[in-house]
Enzyme design. Structure first.
Site, mmCIF file in Angstrom:
data_model
loop_
_atom_site.group_PDB
_atom_site.id
_atom_site.type_symbol
_atom_site.label_atom_id
_atom_site.label_comp_id
_atom_site.label_asym_id
_atom_site.label_seq_id
_atom_site.Cartn_x
_atom_site.Cartn_y
_atom_site.Cartn_z
ATOM 1 N N GLY A 64 -4.977 48.236 53.877
ATOM 2 C CA GLY A 64 -5.548 49.514 53.506
ATOM 3 C C GLY A 64 -4.609 50.688 53.584
ATOM 4 O O GLY A 64 -3.389 50.544 53.568
ATOM 5 N N SER A 65 -5.213 51.839 53.716
ATOM 6 C CA SER A 65 -4.552 53.130 53.609
ATOM 7 C C SER A 65 -3.519 53.382 54.700
ATOM 8 O O SER A 65 -3.675 52.958 55.843
ATOM 9 C CB SER A 65 -5.615 54.227 53.679
ATOM 10 O OG SER A 65 -5.022 55.497 53.783
ATOM 11 N N THR A 66 -2.496 54.146 54.322
ATOM 12 C CA THR A 66 -1.483 54.556 55.303
ATOM 13 C C THR A 66 -2.081 55.467 56.367
ATOM 14 O O THR A 66 -1.493 55.629 57.436
ATOM 15 C CB THR A 66 -0.308 55.283 54.616
ATOM 16 O OG1 THR A 66 -0.812 56.385 53.857
ATOM 17 C CG2 THR A 66 0.460 54.333 53.716
ATOM 18 N N VAL A 67 -3.241 56.031 56.102
ATOM 19 C CA VAL A 67 -3.926 56.852 57.104
ATOM 20 C C VAL A 67 -4.318 56.002 58.315
ATOM 21 O O VAL A 67 -4.522 56.519 59.412
ATOM 22 C CB VAL A 67 -5.157 57.558 56.479
ATOM 23 C CG1 VAL A 67 -5.944 58.342 57.514
ATOM 24 C CG2 VAL A 67 -4.711 58.477 55.347
ATOM 25 N N GLY A 68 -4.361 54.688 58.144
ATOM 26 C CA GLY A 68 -4.676 53.786 59.249
ATOM 27 C C GLY A 68 -3.780 53.985 60.458
ATOM 28 O O GLY A 68 -4.220 53.852 61.603
#
Length: 137
Positions: A64-68
């Protein structure tokens, strides 16, 4: 009493002990985990409803997202992060999150963690020295 020592690759240095929580599903920290509570909130996830706080969280890899990475950091700031993480093969999102959060992270264990560990096992992760110990079973 038997202690099993398993060599591994270090991603984020540190030492932690805790209880194993196994997930055969990949984990997206953005969307799968509530950063305020540490509870897995995705109903389709293998460990739905489980709290990852202070656990030795074992999962194949992130997704998933790099915000992880920042969700992992928020988990740490909220005192609901795992004590350590073990992956089959770490990827950059989880690696960066572990590094900025000072959470020990290892991968590429000499033995498959899904065949050697069970939920609730006591494990020591010493990523500084490059090993994981399964404590007295």
């Amino acid at each position: 009493m038997v202690t099993i020592k398993i060599e591994c690759r270090t991603i984020a240095r540190g030492v932690a002990e805790g209880e194993v929580l196994l997930s055969e599903d990949a984990l997206s920290f953005l969307g799968n985990v509530d950063p305020k509570t540490g509870v897995v909130v995705d109903p389709g996830h293998a460990i739905y409803g489980e709290c990852i706080r202070d656990k030795i969280l074992v999962f194949p890899h992130g997704k998933g997202s790099t915000v992880g990475s920042y969700v992992i950091y928020q988990l740490k700031k909220n005192n609901v992060s795992p004590a350590a993480m073990i992956n089959i093969d770490s990827e950059p999102i989880v690696a960066v999150g572990a590094i900025i959060s000072d959470i020990p992270l290892v991968d590429r264990l000499d033995k498959d963690p899904f065949t050697i560990f069970k939920n609730g096992d006591r494990v020591k992760v010493d990523s500084t020295s490059g090993f994981v110990e399964l404590m007295d079973r």
